[in-house]
Motif scaffolding. Structure first.
Motif, short mmCIF file in Angstrom:
data_model
loop_
_atom_site.label_atom_id
_atom_site.label_comp_id
_atom_site.label_asym_id
_atom_site.label_seq_id
_atom_site.Cartn_x
_atom_site.Cartn_y
_atom_site.Cartn_z
N GLN A 1 -36.11 23.17 -8.29
CA GLN A 1 -35.72 23.86 -9.76
C GLN A 1 -37.19 23.89 -10.87
OE1 GLN A 1 -34.13 25.16 -10.84
NE2 GLN A 1 -34.52 25.54 -13.74
N GLY A 2 -38.46 23.05 -10.05
CA GLY A 2 -39.52 22.99 -10.80
C GLY A 2 -40.48 23.59 -10.69
N LYS A 3 -39.78 24.59 -8.98
CA LYS A 3 -41.34 25.43 -7.82
C LYS A 3 -41.19 26.12 -9.32
CE LYS A 3 -42.19 22.56 -4.16
NZ LYS A 3 -41.50 21.07 -4.37
N LEU A 4 -39.51 26.91 -8.93
CA LEU A 4 -38.61 28.08 -9.86
C LEU A 4 -39.00 28.00 -11.31
CD1 LEU A 4 -35.61 28.29 -7.98
CD2 LEU A 4 -37.24 29.54 -7.08
N GLN A 5 -38.93 26.99 -11.84
CA GLN A 5 -39.52 27.56 -13.22
C GLN A 5 -41.17 27.69 -13.28
OE1 GLN A 5 -37.41 27.24 -16.28
NE2 GLN A 5 -39.84 27.48 -17.31
N LEU A 6 -41.97 26.91 -12.39
CA LEU A 6 -43.25 27.12 -12.31
C LEU A 6 -43.65 28.90 -12.49
CD1 LEU A 6 -46.23 26.58 -12.66
CD2 LEU A 6 -46.05 25.43 -10.62
N ARG A 7 -43.02 29.33 -11.17
CA ARG A 7 -43.00 30.55 -10.84
C ARG A 7 -42.47 31.71 -11.55
NH1 ARG A 7 -38.87 32.20 -5.56
NH2 ARG A 7 -40.64 31.24 -4.19
N ALA A 8 -41.68 31.31 -12.44
CA ALA A 8 -41.17 31.90 -13.33
C ALA A 8 -41.66 32.05 -14.80
CB ALA A 8 -39.66 31.55 -14.26
N GLU A 9 -42.76 31.02 -15.46
CA GLU A 9 -43.85 30.77 -15.93
C GLU A 9 -45.06 31.81 -15.81
OE1 GLU A 9 -44.40 26.53 -18.03
OE2 GLU A 9 -42.50 26.43 -17.67
N LYS B 1 -48.53 20.46 -15.79
CA LYS B 1 -46.64 20.81 -16.38
C LYS B 1 -47.15 18.74 -15.04
CE LYS B 1 -44.34 24.38 -15.45
NZ LYS B 1 -43.31 24.20 -16.20
N GLU C 1 -42.08 17.37 -12.85
CA GLU C 1 -41.81 18.89 -12.56
C GLU C 1 -42.14 19.82 -11.34
OE1 GLU C 1 -42.17 19.66 -17.66
OE2 GLU C 1 -44.43 19.75 -16.21
#
Length: 163
Positions: free
Chosen positions: A130-138, A121, A125
């Motif tokens: 939004q970037g933290k939520l994306q990281l969590r989802a990944e 990352k 990002e």
């Protein structure tokens, strides 16, 4: 000769009457195959539907599952302006007590996956929500790929510092 033409016309009508039946049979067959594929292929394992039903009946969707803490880690993140770091700690929520045990057994694999995903990352990002939520989802997707017998329900960031 007139009778022969009449029989051919009636035969054509009789054959035309079979077409809706054939279409209905194909639609029912496709629906059956789709339903079987869904139920047998759920969670990637034969018979997983029974396990899902057992989990669903034993734990309401708003109930909190067993938790496992992941020790804090520091990882270099990508940035053009210099060296940046992410220090984070996570808590993984399992679906079942058996899932908690699997998390503990697979912790080296899970930590490795977390470090690899987070290390790819950039600062930009991870800077915003939004970037933290994306990281969590990944991370959730990657960790669930590692899990074989159970699933991770949720991931919680208990510490998150980007410098």
């Amino acid at each position: 000769m007139a009778e022969k033409k009449k029989d051919e016309q009636e035969g054509g009508k009789k054959g035309g009457g079979k077409l809706p039946l054939i279409i209905a049979a194909v639609v029912l067959l496709a629906a059956g195959v789709g339903a079987a594929a869904y139920f047998l292929g759920a969670k990637g394992a034969p018979g997983a539907v029974g396990a899902d039903v057992a989990r669903a009946s034993s734990m309401p969707s708003d109930a909190i599952g067993p938790m496992v803490d992941v020790e804090p880690f520091i990882v270099n993140i990508l940035d053009n302006d210099g060296t940046r770091y992410l220090k984070a700690a996570l808590t993984l929520e399992a679906e079942t007590p058996a899932g908690r045990q699997e998390i503990i057994e697979r912790m080296p694999q899970i930590r490795d996956a977390i470090l690899l995903v987070a290390g790819n990352k950039t600062f930009d990002e991870l800077r915003d929500l939004q970037g933290k939520l994306q990281l969590r989802a990944e991370l959730l997707g990657r960790v669930n790929e590692i899990m074989k017998r159970d699933r991770i329900r949720r991931i919680y960031f208990t510490e998150f510092v980007v410098q």
